[in-house]
Design a protein around this motif. Structure first.
Motif, PDB file in Angstrom:
ATOM      1  N   GLY A  48       0.818  -1.200   0.000  1.00 47.45           N
ATOM      2  CA  GLY A  48       0.000   0.000   0.000  1.00 47.45           C
ATOM      3  C   GLY A  48       0.850   1.247   0.000  1.00 47.45           C
ATOM      4  O   GLY A  48       2.059   1.183   0.227  1.00 47.45           O
ATOM      5  N   TRP A  49       0.194   2.371  -0.262  1.00 46.65           N
ATOM      6  CA  TRP A  49       0.884   3.650  -0.252  1.00 46.65           C
ATOM      7  C   TRP A  49      -0.137   4.765  -0.070  1.00 46.65           C
ATOM      8  O   TRP A  49      -1.327   4.584  -0.279  1.00 46.65           O
ATOM      9  N   HIS A  50       0.377   5.916   0.330  1.00 48.34           N
ATOM     10  CA  HIS A  50      -0.468   7.091   0.532  1.00 48.34           C
ATOM     11  C   HIS A  50      -0.679   7.829  -0.784  1.00 48.34           C
ATOM     12  O   HIS A  50       0.154   7.762  -1.694  1.00 48.34           O
ATOM     13  N   MET A  51      -1.775   8.572  -0.840  1.00 47.14           N
ATOM     14  CA  MET A  51      -2.135   9.325  -2.035  1.00 47.14           C
ATOM     15  C   MET A  51      -1.025  10.290  -2.436  1.00 47.14           C
ATOM     16  O   MET A  51      -0.783  10.496  -3.630  1.00 47.14           O
ATOM     17  N   GLU A  52      -0.331  10.853  -1.463  1.00 38.19           N
ATOM     18  CA  GLU A  52       0.722  11.825  -1.779  1.00 38.19           C
ATOM     19  C   GLU A  52       1.847  11.216  -2.609  1.00 38.19           C
ATOM     20  O   GLU A  52       2.590  11.943  -3.266  1.00 38.19           O
ATOM     21  N   GLU A  72      -6.817   7.732  -8.610  1.00 33.20           N
ATOM     22  CA  GLU A  72      -7.066   6.405  -9.165  1.00 33.20           C
ATOM     23  C   GLU A  72      -5.776   5.582  -9.046  1.00 33.20           C
ATOM     24  O   GLU A  72      -5.002   5.495 -10.008  1.00 33.20           O
ATOM     25  N   PRO A  73      -5.516   5.008  -7.876  1.00 36.61           N
ATOM     26  CA  PRO A  73      -4.269   4.260  -7.699  1.00 36.61           C
ATOM     27  C   PRO A  73      -4.188   3.063  -8.637  1.00 36.61           C
ATOM     28  O   PRO A  73      -5.174   2.352  -8.833  1.00 36.61           O
ATOM     29  N   ASP A  91      -2.295  10.092   8.209  1.00 33.54           N
ATOM     30  CA  ASP A  91      -1.347  10.648   7.242  1.00 33.54           C
ATOM     31  C   ASP A  91      -1.964  10.860   5.869  1.00 33.54           C
ATOM     32  O   ASP A  91      -1.249  11.082   4.899  1.00 33.54           O
ATOM     33  N   GLY A  92      -3.277  10.784   5.773  1.00 29.68           N
ATOM     34  CA  GLY A  92      -3.962  11.016   4.512  1.00 29.68           C
ATOM     35  C   GLY A  92      -4.474   9.733   3.885  1.00 29.68           C
ATOM     36  O   GLY A  92      -4.270   8.636   4.408  1.00 29.68           O
ATOM     37  N   PRO A  93      -5.147   9.861   2.733  1.00 36.42           N
ATOM     38  CA  PRO A  93      -5.710   8.701   2.053  1.00 36.42           C
ATOM     39  C   PRO A  93      -4.650   7.654   1.726  1.00 36.42           C
ATOM     40  O   PRO A  93      -3.522   7.986   1.360  1.00 36.42           O
ATOM     41  N   TYR A  94      -5.054   6.393   1.839  1.00 34.19           N
ATOM     42  CA  TYR A  94      -4.137   5.258   1.689  1.00 34.19           C
ATOM     43  C   TYR A  94      -4.834   4.178   0.875  1.00 34.19           C
ATOM     44  O   TYR A  94      -6.027   3.945   1.039  1.00 34.19           O
TER      45      TYR A  94
END
Length: 104
Positions: A48-52, A72-73, A91-94
């Motif tokens: 996984g990863w954050h939107m940033e 749109e990951p 920490d924001g969207p993930y």
């Protein structure tokens, strides 16, 4: 004790803020150890990863918006990853993807 049903890919319909959870994930009430144990029982590898990491700018940061619309990951580069969720964190969207680990 009944055998736990393994989850897999399902249709993703994100909510009005762009978030989504796989319907096969039980409620863990933020118990990260229980979630990790469940993932192990499901034989799932998770990334996984954050939107940033994907977007340089978004209203989430600029306008204190609470959505991740427009993000749109991309699926990780293998054919068998499926979405576990897109959700908000401190920490924001993930985004979190999973794939079943093949057992020898």
């Amino acid at each position: 004790m009944p055998e736990e049903k393994l989850i897999g890919p399902v249709e993703v319909v994100r909510d009005e803020d762009g978030y989504w959870y796989h319907p096969g994930i039980p409620e863990f009430d933020e118990d990260h150890e229980a979630y990790k144990a469940w993932l192990d029982g499901q034989l799932l590898k998770v990334v996984g990863w954050h939107m940033e990491s994907d977007l340089e700018a978004h209203p989430y940061w600029d306008d204190d918006a609470c959505h991740c619309l427009g993000w749109e990951p991309e699926t990780p580069p293998a054919y068998d990853w499926f979405l576990l969720g897109i959700f908000d964190t401190e920490d924001g969207p993930y985004v979190q993807w999973a794939r079943r680990e093949v057992q020898p």
